[in-house]
Design a protein around this motif. Structure first.
Motif, PDB file in Angstrom:
ATOM      1  N   LEU A  63       0.806  -1.219   0.000  1.00 22.11           N
ATOM      2  CA  LEU A  63       0.000   0.000   0.000  1.00 22.11           C
ATOM      3  C   LEU A  63       0.838   1.267   0.000  1.00 22.11           C
ATOM      4  O   LEU A  63       0.432   2.276  -0.573  1.00 22.11           O
ATOM      5  N   GLN A  64       1.996   1.240   0.653  1.00 25.37           N
ATOM      6  CA  GLN A  64       2.858   2.423   0.713  1.00 25.37           C
ATOM      7  C   GLN A  64       4.304   1.998   0.534  1.00 25.37           C
ATOM      8  O   GLN A  64       4.726   0.987   1.105  1.00 25.37           O
ATOM      9  N   TYR A  70       0.233  -4.261   3.474  1.00 26.57           N
ATOM     10  CA  TYR A  70      -0.224  -4.847   2.216  1.00 26.57           C
ATOM     11  C   TYR A  70      -1.733  -5.042   2.223  1.00 26.57           C
ATOM     12  O   TYR A  70      -2.319  -5.328   3.265  1.00 26.57           O
ATOM     13  N   GLU A  71      -2.321  -4.932   1.035  1.00 26.05           N
ATOM     14  CA  GLU A  71      -3.715  -5.331   0.838  1.00 26.05           C
ATOM     15  C   GLU A  71      -3.684  -6.700   0.166  1.00 26.05           C
ATOM     16  O   GLU A  71      -3.051  -6.873  -0.880  1.00 26.05           O
ATOM     17  N   ILE A  98      -6.158  -5.836   5.191  1.00 22.95           N
ATOM     18  CA  ILE A  98      -4.964  -5.000   5.263  1.00 22.95           C
ATOM     19  C   ILE A  98      -4.075  -5.624   6.330  1.00 22.95           C
ATOM     20  O   ILE A  98      -4.481  -5.754   7.491  1.00 22.95           O
TER      21      ILE A  98
END
Length: 165
Positions: A63-64, A70-71, A98
């Protein structure tokens, strides 16, 4: 009753609880669709249990940048057909979690594509059972999934494991 005093090591010297290497922060339904293309006629002639074709996939993405968050998306599509070939219903679900995953890079892929979906699966299974029952059909009860075999199959096909790993 005595008051517990926080100390440098937690309450009364006990060690504070540290997050583990795998934390499920949040889970949610990202997409859900249930269609009965032949309604209402399909219910008038429904005499047998529909035959199910289930397709399942798992995807994971960071995600970043520079963050271990993480998704993980568990995607399930169920096509139910009658003996004469007509579609009874189509159910599609994308159920996500998530996760914070703090572990070595070589363990990341199997954790994201095996362990994380294993945690999400019972919830996705329940959603599909309820939506099919609420749609007027017997509940879809998915059999347990071998996520290790699914992961190994993806690797053999050369499917990229994790987006932005």
């Amino acid at each position: 009753m005595s008051e517990q005093q926080p100390t440098e090591n937690g309450i009364n010297g006990a060690q504070p609880i540290q997050p583990g290497p795998l934390v499920l922060n949040l889970q949610y339904t990202k997409d859900l669709s249930f269609e009965v293309p032949g309604a209402p006629d399909i219910f008038l002639n429904l005499q047998e249990q529909p035959r199910l074709d289930v397709q399942l996939d798992v995807n994971a993405r960071r995600l970043q940048d520079n963050q271990p968050v993480y998704e993980v998306a568990l995607q399930v599509r169920t096509d139910a057909k009658l003996a004469d070939g007509r579609t009874a219903f189509i159910a599609e679900l994308t159920y996500c979690g998530i996760f914070t995953v703090s572990m070595a890079q070589d363990m990341l892929e199997p954790v994201l594509l095996v362990e994380c979906p294993r945690l999400l699966f019972p919830f996705a299974r329940n959603i599909l059972a309820e939506v099919s029952r609420d749609g007027g059909f017997p509940p879809v009860l998915l059999n347990p999934i071998d996520f290790v075999a699914l992961w190994q199959s993806r690797r053999a096909q050369g499917v990229p494991p994790v987006a932005n790993a």
